[in-house]
Design an enzyme around this catalytic site. Structure first.
Site, mmCIF file in Angstrom:
data_model
loop_
_atom_site.group_PDB
_atom_site.id
_atom_site.type_symbol
_atom_site.label_atom_id
_atom_site.label_comp_id
_atom_site.label_asym_id
_atom_site.label_seq_id
_atom_site.Cartn_x
_atom_site.Cartn_y
_atom_site.Cartn_z
ATOM 1 N N GLU A 61 -4.133 3.890 6.609
ATOM 2 C CA GLU A 61 -4.051 3.605 5.162
ATOM 3 C C GLU A 61 -4.796 4.706 4.402
ATOM 4 O O GLU A 61 -4.357 5.174 3.355
ATOM 5 C CB GLU A 61 -4.674 2.234 4.852
ATOM 6 C CG GLU A 61 -4.676 1.910 3.351
ATOM 7 C CD GLU A 61 -5.099 0.480 3.044
ATOM 8 O OE1 GLU A 61 -4.828 -0.425 3.852
ATOM 9 O OE2 GLU A 61 -5.701 0.276 1.975
ATOM 10 N N ARG A 103 0.822 -1.233 0.000
ATOM 11 C CA ARG A 103 0.000 0.000 0.000
ATOM 12 C C ARG A 103 0.852 1.278 0.000
ATOM 13 O O ARG A 103 0.477 2.300 0.560
ATOM 14 C CB ARG A 103 -0.956 0.044 1.209
ATOM 15 C CG ARG A 103 -1.957 -1.062 1.251
ATOM 16 C CD ARG A 103 -3.000 -1.002 0.151
ATOM 17 N NE ARG A 103 -3.866 -2.146 0.251
ATOM 18 C CZ ARG A 103 -3.644 -3.322 -0.381
ATOM 19 N NH1 ARG A 103 -2.598 -3.466 -1.189
ATOM 20 N NH2 ARG A 103 -4.472 -4.326 -0.234
ATOM 21 N N SER A 151 -10.475 0.140 3.935
ATOM 22 C CA SER A 151 -9.657 -0.201 5.109
ATOM 23 C C SER A 151 -9.034 1.065 5.676
ATOM 24 O O SER A 151 -8.351 1.798 4.954
ATOM 25 C CB SER A 151 -8.552 -1.184 4.721
ATOM 26 O OG SER A 151 -9.125 -2.400 4.326
#
Ligand SMILES: Cc1cc2nc3c(=O)[nH]c(=O)nc-3n(C[C@H](O)[C@H](O)[C@H](O)COP(=O)(O)OP(=O)(O)OC[C@H]3O[C@@H](n4cnc5c(N)ncnc54)[C@H](O)[C@@H]3O)c2cc1C
Length: 293
Positions: free
Chosen positions: A285, A166, A215
């Site tokens: 995130e 990510r 998320s």
């Protein structure tokens, strides 16, 4: 900027462009006509004006005070999808991931079906190294094009993108304009069936019809964020209309009139409680942009 062809506006409310449906105004919002228009704009823009790029807003928490300077949002001029020899797909970065999955299936290109489950656009997928179901963007990307803050165009190989989980190591000011993906020959019917399975699974385990940002926290090494959040007793925790999803507790939800501040306060509370109970410091995130009200 006499030769500018894109759309320039002041005071656009960014909550209209985010999945959470929160966020104050952009001082200026620019939608370039195409890559050359974007490069022209960046060259002409005084160097001290801050620039922020947004995609489809599915991984963003824009604060209630909005974003100073120019917000760039790529639109129609970045929507092309071309099938190339050797099971390759060249796409503009405003194309939604789901459309890329569909175009690949129609062309008999396997390996890109995972994009069916990610609700963002390809620009966001490049910046976030978006991934699901065991495949990440870094596994299928050949190269990407980008325009930098001075208006120069770059072509980056997948190695140049400096990908980790990510995270993309390409310079923060790069605005991605195009991606070239590598798949492998596949049967369209089988790929479509795989995509249907992904869609059904998503619907079961994620609150995909809610106002959410996906998320919230990255999974720490050898841990799942949702398990740590659950163990910290945060499932269903709320601040105003901001709530930790009951269905998937690494998702925050705007149940109606939450502000960005409510969502961010809730996220920070979850981080504190997880730190207290497990000693793990969760890392956001979701990208938080702009200034408080
Ligand atoms: C219900 C739901 C499920 C999700 N599931 C997943 C999942 O399974 N896997 C996953 O990886 N993510 C998932 N996400 C998160 C999100 O969809 C991805 O991170 C997606 O790639 C973000 O794309 P976006 O276009 O919405 O980008 P945005 O949210 O608009 O922006 C995200 C970041 O990308 C940058 N960015 C956007 N476009 C460009 C561009 N053209 N050039 C440079 N930078 C750019 C922005 O500056 C920002 O830093 C989910 C989100 C939701 C709401």
């Amino acid at each position: 900027m006499p030769d500018l062809r894109g759309r320039l506006g002041a005071g656009s409310v960014l909550k209209d462009y985010t999945w959470f449906r929160v966020g104050g105004p952009a001082e200026v919002l620019f939608s370039p006509a195409d890559e050359a228009d974007l490069a022209y704009f960046m060259k002409a823009l005084p160097a001290d004006v801050p620039v922020t790029t947004i995609g489809l807003g599915s991984n963003l928490l824009v604060r209630d005070g909005g974003i100073d300077g120019v917000v760039i949002r790529l639109g129609r001029g970045f929507n092309q999808i071309e099938v190339e020899e050797g099971s390759r797909l060249r796409v503009g970065t405003a194309v939604p991931d789901t459309k890329v999955a569909r175009a690949a299936a129609d062309a008999g290109i396997a390996g890109l079906a995972f994009y069916r489950g990610i609700p963002g656009g390809i620009g966001g997928a490049l910046r976030m190294n978006g991934g699901a179901h065991g495949t990440e963007t870094c596994d299928v990307l050949v190269e990407a094009r980008a325009v930098d803050r001075s208006g120069n165009v770059h072509v980056l190989s997948v190695e140049d993108m400096g990908y980790t989980y990510r995270h993309c190591g390409a310079p923060e000011d790069y605005i991605f304009t195009e991606a070239l993906f590598q798949g492998r020959p596949g049967d369209p019917a089988e790929i479509l069936a795989e995509m249907d399975e992904i869609a059904a699974y998503r619907e079961e385990v994620q609150p995909i019809k809610s106002r959410t940002g996906g998320s919230t926290f990255k999974n720490p090494q050898d841990n799942k964020s949702w398990q740590l959040i659950d163990a910290a007793g945060c499932r269903g925790l709320a601040v105003g209309d901001a709530k930790v999803s009951e269905l998937h507790c690494n998702f925050l939800i705007n149940e109606g009139n939450a502000s960005a501040a409510d969502l961010e306060t809730l996220g920070e509370t979850v981080r504190e409680r997880v730190k207290e109970t497990s000693g793990v410091q969760l890392e956001w995130e979701i990208k938080r942009l702009g200034k408080p009200a």
